[in-house]
Design a protein around this motif. Structure first.
Motif, PDB file in Angstrom:
ATOM      1  N   TYR A 230      44.713  49.437  35.805  1.00  0.00           N
ATOM      2  CA  TYR A 230      43.465  48.340  36.976  1.00  0.00           C
ATOM      3  C   TYR A 230      44.480  46.677  36.307  1.00  0.00           C
ATOM      4  CZ  TYR A 230      40.108  52.070  37.722  1.00  0.00           C
ATOM      5  OH  TYR A 230      39.787  52.720  37.665  1.00  0.00           O
ATOM      6  N   GLY A 231      44.004  46.299  37.602  1.00  0.00           N
ATOM      7  CA  GLY A 231      45.014  44.263  37.658  1.00  0.00           C
ATOM      8  C   GLY A 231      43.702  44.465  37.930  1.00  0.00           C
ATOM      9  N   ILE A 232      44.209  42.739  37.468  1.00  0.00           N
ATOM     10  CA  ILE A 232      42.693  41.616  38.997  1.00  0.00           C
ATOM     11  C   ILE A 232      43.725  41.059  39.925  1.00  0.00           C
ATOM     12  CG2 ILE A 232      41.415  39.304  38.804  1.00  0.00           C
ATOM     13  CD1 ILE A 232      39.826  41.934  37.540  1.00  0.00           C
TER      14      ILE A 232
ATOM     15  N   ALA B 252      43.164  50.277  47.110  1.00  0.00           N
ATOM     16  CA  ALA B 252      43.640  50.026  46.323  1.00  0.00           C
ATOM     17  C   ALA B 252      42.508  49.555  45.507  1.00  0.00           C
ATOM     18  CB  ALA B 252      44.966  49.029  47.006  1.00  0.00           C
ATOM     19  N   VAL B 253      41.119  48.883  46.351  1.00  0.00           N
ATOM     20  CA  VAL B 253      40.393  47.622  46.221  1.00  0.00           C
ATOM     21  C   VAL B 253      39.171  48.495  44.851  1.00  0.00           C
ATOM     22  CG1 VAL B 253      38.607  45.622  46.088  1.00  0.00           C
ATOM     23  CG2 VAL B 253      41.540  46.200  47.463  1.00  0.00           C
ATOM     24  N   VAL B 254      39.002  48.240  44.047  1.00  0.00           N
ATOM     25  CA  VAL B 254      38.058  48.820  43.373  1.00  0.00           C
ATOM     26  C   VAL B 254      36.417  48.376  43.815  1.00  0.00           C
ATOM     27  CG1 VAL B 254      36.206  50.219  41.057  1.00  0.00           C
ATOM     28  CG2 VAL B 254      40.152  50.219  41.373  1.00  0.00           C
ATOM     29  N   GLY B 255      36.817  46.878  43.315  1.00  0.00           N
ATOM     30  CA  GLY B 255      35.637  45.913  43.932  1.00  0.00           C
ATOM     31  C   GLY B 255      36.024  44.801  43.798  1.00  0.00           C
TER      32      GLY B 255
ATOM     33  N   GLY C   2      38.099  31.532  48.310  1.00  0.00           N
ATOM     34  CA  GLY C   2      39.036  33.364  47.485  1.00  0.00           C
ATOM     35  C   GLY C   2      38.039  33.951  47.097  1.00  0.00           C
ATOM     36  N   VAL C   3      39.376  34.918  47.044  1.00  0.00           N
ATOM     37  CA  VAL C   3      38.247  36.372  46.067  1.00  0.00           C
ATOM     38  C   VAL C   3      38.635  36.737  44.826  1.00  0.00           C
ATOM     39  CG1 VAL C   3      36.919  36.868  48.237  1.00  0.00           C
ATOM     40  CG2 VAL C   3      39.407  37.286  47.607  1.00  0.00           C
ATOM     41  N   ARG C   4      38.191  37.376  44.093  1.00  0.00           N
ATOM     42  CA  ARG C   4      39.208  37.826  43.125  1.00  0.00           C
ATOM     43  C   ARG C   4      38.184  39.214  43.055  1.00  0.00           C
ATOM     44  NH1 ARG C   4      37.309  37.585  37.923  1.00  0.00           N
ATOM     45  NH2 ARG C   4      39.257  37.923  36.447  1.00  0.00           N
ATOM     46  N   ALA C   5      39.259  40.702  43.148  1.00  0.00           N
ATOM     47  CA  ALA C   5      39.363  41.720  43.123  1.00  0.00           C
ATOM     48  C   ALA C   5      39.905  42.383  42.151  1.00  0.00           C
ATOM     49  CB  ALA C   5      39.679  42.019  44.118  1.00  0.00           C
ATOM     50  N   LEU C   6      38.853  43.864  41.482  1.00  0.00           N
ATOM     51  CA  LEU C   6      39.894  44.946  40.736  1.00  0.00           C
ATOM     52  C   LEU C   6      40.697  45.882  41.276  1.00  0.00           C
ATOM     53  CD1 LEU C   6      39.955  46.442  38.190  1.00  0.00           C
ATOM     54  CD2 LEU C   6      38.117  47.810  38.086  1.00  0.00           C
ATOM     55  N   VAL C   7      41.781  46.058  40.943  1.00  0.00           N
ATOM     56  CA  VAL C   7      42.967  47.092  41.876  1.00  0.00           C
ATOM     57  C   VAL C   7      43.448  47.589  40.755  1.00  0.00           C
ATOM     58  CG1 VAL C   7      42.933  45.149  43.399  1.00  0.00           C
ATOM     59  CG2 VAL C   7      44.851  45.522  41.536  1.00  0.00           C
ATOM     60  N   ARG C   8      43.705  48.773  41.836  1.00  0.00           N
ATOM     61  CA  ARG C   8      44.856  49.887  41.336  1.00  0.00           C
ATOM     62  C   ARG C   8      46.356  49.503  40.967  1.00  0.00           C
ATOM     63  NH1 ARG C   8      40.792  52.687  43.785  1.00  0.00           N
ATOM     64  NH2 ARG C   8      39.339  53.899  42.539  1.00  0.00           N
ATOM     65  N   ARG C   9      46.883  49.220  40.035  1.00  0.00           N
ATOM     66  CA  ARG C   9      48.459  48.819  40.436  1.00  0.00           C
ATOM     67  C   ARG C   9      49.138  49.938  40.669  1.00  0.00           C
ATOM     68  NH1 ARG C   9      49.496  44.840  36.545  1.00  0.00           N
ATOM     69  NH2 ARG C   9      47.380  44.053  35.128  1.00  0.00           N
TER      70      ARG C   9
ATOM     71  N   LEU D   7      32.462  45.927  35.144  1.00  0.00           N
ATOM     72  CA  LEU D   7      32.033  44.796  35.854  1.00  0.00           C
ATOM     73  C   LEU D   7      31.922  45.191  37.156  1.00  0.00           C
ATOM     74  CD1 LEU D   7      31.607  41.721  33.811  1.00  0.00           C
ATOM     75  CD2 LEU D   7      29.624  42.726  34.430  1.00  0.00           C
ATOM     76  N   PHE D   8      33.313  45.489  37.796  1.00  0.00           N
ATOM     77  CA  PHE D   8      33.882  45.536  39.052  1.00  0.00           C
ATOM     78  C   PHE D   8      32.859  46.399  39.722  1.00  0.00           C
ATOM     79  CE2 PHE D   8      37.030  41.717  38.878  1.00  0.00           C
ATOM     80  CZ  PHE D   8      36.507  40.922  39.313  1.00  0.00           C
ATOM     81  N   MET D   9      33.440  47.639  38.570  1.00  0.00           N
ATOM     82  CA  MET D   9      33.084  48.424  38.993  1.00  0.00           C
ATOM     83  C   MET D   9      31.831  48.911  39.777  1.00  0.00           C
ATOM     84  SD  MET D   9      35.107  51.970  36.722  1.00  0.00           S
ATOM     85  CE  MET D   9      37.177  52.393  37.128  1.00  0.00           C
ATOM     86  N   VAL D  10      30.635  48.533  38.664  1.00  0.00           N
ATOM     87  CA  VAL D  10      29.325  47.692  39.301  1.00  0.00           C
ATOM     88  C   VAL D  10      29.201  47.639  40.122  1.00  0.00           C
ATOM     89  CG1 VAL D  10      27.435  47.090  37.990  1.00  0.00           C
ATOM     90  CG2 VAL D  10      28.640  47.841  36.395  1.00  0.00           C
ATOM     91  N   LYS D  11      30.279  46.480  40.703  1.00  0.00           N
ATOM     92  CA  LYS D  11      29.807  45.861  42.157  1.00  0.00           C
ATOM     93  C   LYS D  11      30.031  46.632  43.281  1.00  0.00           C
ATOM     94  CE  LYS D  11      30.291  41.438  39.886  1.00  0.00           C
ATOM     95  NZ  LYS D  11      31.176  40.113  39.704  1.00  0.00           N
ATOM     96  N   GLY D  12      31.807  47.509  42.374  1.00  0.00           N
ATOM     97  CA  GLY D  12      31.834  48.788  43.759  1.00  0.00           C
ATOM     98  C   GLY D  12      30.583  49.534  43.855  1.00  0.00           C
ATOM     99  N   ALA D  13      30.314  50.087  43.435  1.00  0.00           N
ATOM    100  CA  ALA D  13      28.842  50.561  43.185  1.00  0.00           C
ATOM    101  C   ALA D  13      27.776  50.815  43.977  1.00  0.00           C
ATOM    102  CB  ALA D  13      28.819  51.476  41.958  1.00  0.00           C
ATOM    103  N   ARG D  14      27.349  49.476  44.096  1.00  0.00           N
ATOM    104  CA  ARG D  14      26.448  48.339  44.532  1.00  0.00           C
ATOM    105  C   ARG D  14      26.199  49.085  45.974  1.00  0.00           C
ATOM    106  NH1 ARG D  14      25.881  43.044  41.846  1.00  0.00           N
ATOM    107  NH2 ARG D  14      24.949  43.891  39.350  1.00  0.00           N
TER     108      ARG D  14
END
Length: 282
Positions: free
Chosen positions: A221-223, A238-241, A249-256, A275-282
């Motif tokens: 993962y990367g930001i 590609a986008v997890v959360g 702007g935005v920040r996102a956790l992505v699969r490299r 943290l990003f996975m929790v946001k993505g799971a909501r």
């Protein structure tokens, strides 16, 4: 051999449930168990120690089923530190050592005394007069002084100041230098787990979202930091959360592996991934 093996464990408590939990902790490694309050971390540790019975599924520790008669002997090989240290309030550290000597066949008074000295714990002060940090250090000293092969640690570094916490983490590292020694540790201090652990297991609302090697997670993962339009141009998988950064702007956790080669990404730490996975799971 796996130090811990949980297979399809389910356990319900009214409005909460551990759901189909399968988790393997290889012998010789340190696994960090993370998740928000109420995710099921303490429940999982109690299931491993057979303090709670699952509704379904199986659990084994050091190759022995926790429901078998043999597990009573295996408990000699397990050191446990829960989120609170439970000793009679009027006992001193010295007296705790005597109680432990009658409890564990391989109790080492010399090693226990060395840990008391190393942690600067008073031997004749009553437990009720200990600070929370002192109580946790006493519990850790006791857990390490009967030659365990597995440590189960539930918020064991909670209440420790940063200097002592580093010393305790180094102790845990020393412990696993023996190839048959293993640790499962839950903690809210994710920086400690990133520093210490070989594996990270993430529980969310009673479900295990992943258990993987820490280095593999950090490589996976990367930001991404940029505009919403730039993020929308990426493949959906590609986008997890994601989150707005407060500056338009935005920040996102992505699969490299799913983003274009050459796209600049920031490093994602364990805390970012969780943290990003929790946001993505909501």
């Amino acid at each position: 051999m796996n130090a811990i093996e949980l297979s399809h464990i389910c356990k319900s408590f009214g409005g909460f449930a551990i759901q189909d939990l399968s988790l393997r902790v290889p012998s010789g490694c340190i696994c960090g168990l993370v998740g928000e309050n109420g995710a099921g971390k303490s429940t999982t540790i109690r299931l491993i120690m057979n303090a709670l019975r699952p509704d379904s599924g199986t659990a084994s520790v050091l190759g022995v089923d926790v429901n078998s008669p043999e597990f009573r002997d295996v408990k000699e090989d397990v050191g446990v530190v829960l989120d609170e240290a439970y000793y009679p309030e009027t006992l001193t550290a010295e007296q705790v050592g005597r109680v432990m000597a009658d409890t564990y066949r391989r109790w080492s008074q010399k090693q226990y005394d060395n840990y008391l000295d190393r942690f600067n714990l008073p031997k004749k002060k009553q437990f009720k007069d200990f600070s929370r940090g002192m109580k946790m250090k006493l519990a850790i000293a006791a857990a390490l002084s009967h030659a365990p092969k597995l440590l189960l640690l539930d918020e064991a570094t909670s209440g420790l100041d940063p200097i002592v916490r580093d010393e305790v983490l180094e102790l845990f590292n020393e412990f696993t230098r023996e190839e048959d020694h293993s640790i499962l540790i839950s903690s809210h201090i994710l920086s400690d787990l990133e520093k210490l652990c070989d594996y990270i297991a993430f529980l969310h609302q009673g479900r295990l979202l992943f258990c993987d090697e820490k280095d593999r997670l950090l490589d996976t993962y990367g930001i991404f930091a940029g505009t919403a339009e730039q993020l929308e141009s990426l493949r959906e998988e590609a986008v997890v959360g994601r989150e707005a950064n407060g500056y338009g702007g935005v920040r996102a956790l992505v699969r490299r592996s799913e983003v274009p080669a050459g796209l600049e990404l920031e490093r994602a730490g364990v805390e970012d991934i969780i943290l990003f996975m929790v946001k993505g799971a909501r």
